[in-house]
Design an enzyme around this catalytic site. Structure first.
Site, PDB file in Angstrom:
ATOM      1  N   HIS A 148     -12.993  -1.800  -3.061  1.00 21.85           N
ATOM      2  CA  HIS A 148     -12.172  -1.267  -1.967  1.00 21.85           C
ATOM      3  C   HIS A 148     -12.540  -1.950  -0.649  1.00 21.85           C
ATOM      4  O   HIS A 148     -12.606  -1.297   0.406  1.00 21.85           O
ATOM      5  CB  HIS A 148     -12.365   0.257  -1.866  1.00 21.85           C
ATOM      6  CG  HIS A 148     -11.151   0.979  -1.377  1.00 21.85           C
ATOM      7  ND1 HIS A 148     -10.356   1.749  -2.192  1.00 21.85           N
ATOM      8  CD2 HIS A 148     -10.582   1.057  -0.155  1.00 21.85           C
ATOM      9  CE1 HIS A 148      -9.352   2.265  -1.488  1.00 21.85           C
ATOM     10  NE2 HIS A 148      -9.479   1.856  -0.233  1.00 21.85           N
ATOM     11  N   SER A 151       0.830  -1.203   0.000  1.00 16.46           N
ATOM     12  CA  SER A 151       0.000   0.000   0.000  1.00 16.46           C
ATOM     13  C   SER A 151       0.868   1.258   0.000  1.00 16.46           C
ATOM     14  O   SER A 151       1.915   1.298   0.625  1.00 16.46           O
ATOM     15  CB  SER A 151      -0.888  -0.006   1.251  1.00 16.46           C
ATOM     16  OG  SER A 151      -1.521   1.244   1.421  1.00 16.46           O
ATOM     17  N   TYR A 167      -1.888   5.807  -4.601  1.00 18.32           N
ATOM     18  CA  TYR A 167      -2.883   6.873  -4.533  1.00 18.32           C
ATOM     19  C   TYR A 167      -2.253   8.097  -5.182  1.00 18.32           C
ATOM     20  O   TYR A 167      -1.062   8.363  -4.975  1.00 18.32           O
ATOM     21  CB  TYR A 167      -3.234   7.228  -3.084  1.00 18.32           C
ATOM     22  CG  TYR A 167      -4.099   6.216  -2.384  1.00 18.32           C
ATOM     23  CD1 TYR A 167      -5.419   6.019  -2.773  1.00 18.32           C
ATOM     24  CD2 TYR A 167      -3.606   5.467  -1.316  1.00 18.32           C
ATOM     25  CE1 TYR A 167      -6.234   5.096  -2.120  1.00 18.32           C
ATOM     26  CE2 TYR A 167      -4.417   4.544  -0.657  1.00 18.32           C
ATOM     27  CZ  TYR A 167      -5.721   4.362  -1.067  1.00 18.32           C
ATOM     28  OH  TYR A 167      -6.520   3.450  -0.427  1.00 18.32           O
ATOM     29  N   LYS A 186      -7.216  -0.405 -10.442  1.00 17.47           N
ATOM     30  CA  LYS A 186      -7.885  -1.103  -9.326  1.00 17.47           C
ATOM     31  C   LYS A 186      -9.101  -0.312  -8.874  1.00 17.47           C
ATOM     32  O   LYS A 186      -8.984   0.839  -8.475  1.00 17.47           O
ATOM     33  CB  LYS A 186      -6.893  -1.256  -8.170  1.00 17.47           C
ATOM     34  CG  LYS A 186      -7.469  -1.926  -6.927  1.00 17.47           C
ATOM     35  CD  LYS A 186      -6.396  -2.032  -5.851  1.00 17.47           C
ATOM     36  CE  LYS A 186      -6.899  -2.748  -4.618  1.00 17.47           C
ATOM     37  NZ  LYS A 186      -7.874  -1.977  -3.849  1.00 17.47           N
ATOM     38  N   THR A 241      -5.148   2.894  -7.619  1.00  9.22           N
ATOM     39  CA  THR A 241      -6.484   2.875  -7.020  1.00  9.22           C
ATOM     40  C   THR A 241      -7.290   4.058  -7.556  1.00  9.22           C
ATOM     41  O   THR A 241      -6.873   5.206  -7.418  1.00  9.22           O
ATOM     42  CB  THR A 241      -6.389   2.929  -5.487  1.00  9.22           C
ATOM     43  OG1 THR A 241      -5.783   1.707  -5.040  1.00  9.22           O
ATOM     44  CG2 THR A 241      -7.759   3.048  -4.845  1.00  9.22           C
TER      45      THR A 241
END
Length: 367
Positions: A254, A106, A129, A230, A155
């Site tokens: 998510h 992440s 992100y 994603k 994402t």
């Protein structure tokens, strides 16, 4: 107690973790309808096993973006793993490497890309992100590339953080002894205590709400790594993702933490697979807790699945050994499901091996 399935780790994690941390990992958005549906939807897909096939040898190996892995079960990005266990992402990286599969780190990890790379060899993807400051994004992507990460999982379903009421009640914030390691030393503001969720306030301040398809193309100008999109759950967005140059798609809601009342990912999967028309691989994350779930996803056209919560719950319970056990249990259950369905390789898993509620009733042959 001997642990015999992946779900049992959740109860242990609940007992071991502080309430704020457990709730952060476990909860979904608003009414949490999608959170429950991510699990329940699998139960509405039934098997049509084939019999009298020699299943003495079963091959679960596959390739993802050209990388050979031991099974189509991979690790999804989950944030702040050191809240679950002091070793956090280090333990997860070692466990996934030992299992011969892929770990996705992440952006909001409590270990940096360089630290995870230092745990030894392994195939790793980096979840991204997009921050308002594009220099931060470019820097991060280049660091992941230098650290040997093999793909970017972008994402796309989080222009704002979903309303997670448990985090609001708990005034969620990162424990003071931890930091978002990938952003250390960058003047980006901290995740401080707020009147509601500290994470929601942080996201509102940092994450770029203007993110659009042209940014997927921009990303390709700053990296040679393949980009997985994603957070896709519709045919329309699948076609746009492929047009924008995506190397693959992850069907994801998510973990039911963003928009409540979207369908379970297993229910959205076939629509996305049909729209992709084999041009790029389609993966699934959300709700997978059994080897039978993995088989159902592959029968509906997924090239593989990613697990999230089982990783943090097993990490909280038993550290690296827990994550290894989860991967092993899912692998063993999946192999058994293949054997009992008459499939010796992933290629042999077909749509005919399952029946779903949206299939037209099969006409029974006349006796």
């Amino acid at each position: 107690m001997e642990i015999t399935n992946v779900m049992e780790y959740q109860e242990i994690a609940k007992q071991k973790l502080p309430k704020m941390v457990y709730d952060y990992y476990a909860s979904g958005a608003e009414d949490q309808w999608t959170l429950q549906e991510n699990r329940h939807a699998f139960s509405r897909i039934l098997f049509r096993p084939r019999i009298l096939i020699d299943v003495s040898k079963i091959d679960m190996t596959t390739t993802v973006l050209g990388f050979k892995i031991s099974m189509p079960i991979m690790i999804a990005p989950t944030a702040m793993q050191k809240m679950a266990h002091p070793e956090g992402e280090y333990a997860t990286a070692r466990a996934s490497s030992a299992a011969g599969t892929i770990m996705t780190l992440s952006s909001w990890a409590t270990s940096s890309v360089e630290e995870v790379a230092s745990t030894g060899p392994g195939i790793r993807f980096f979840q991204l992100y997009v921050y308002k400051d594009r220099n931060v994004v470019a820097q991060l992507v280049r660091r992941a590339e230098r650290a040997g990460f093999k793909a970017i999982a972008l994402t796309v379903d989080t222009p704002r953080l979903g309303r997670r009421e448990a985090d609001i009640k708990n005034r969620f914030t990162l424990p003071p002894f931890l930091t978002l390691k990938n952003f250390e030393g960058l003047d980006l503001g901290k995740m401080d205590k707020a009147d509601d969720s500290g994470l929601a306030s942080y996201v509102a301040g940092q994450i770029d709400r203007t993110l659009s398809w042209k940014d997927v193309q921009w990303l390709q100008t700053i990296t040679s790594l393949p980009i997985l999109v994603k957070g896709v759950i519709t045919a329309e967005d699948t076609r746009l993702a492929i047009q924008a140059g995506a190397a693959g798609i992850i069907v994801s809601n998510h973990g039911a933490r963003q928009l409540d009342y979207v369908p379970a990912t297993i229910m959205a999967l076939e629509e996305v697979v049909k729209a992709a028309q084999g041009r790029v691989p389609v993966f699934l994350d959300g709700g997978v807790r059994r080897g039978t779930d993995v088989f159902k996803a592959l029968a509906l056209g997924a090239s593989g699945i990613f697990i999230g919560r089982p990783v943090v719950f097993s990490l909280a319970a038993e550290g690296e050994a827990g994550v290894r056990k989860v991967l092993e249990m899912l692998r063993d259950e999946f192999e058994l499901t293949m054997a009992l369905s008459g499939c010796r390789s992933l290629r042999e898993i077909t749509r005919d091996h399952i029946v779903t509620e949206w299939d037209r009733p099969r006409l029974l042959p006349r006796l």
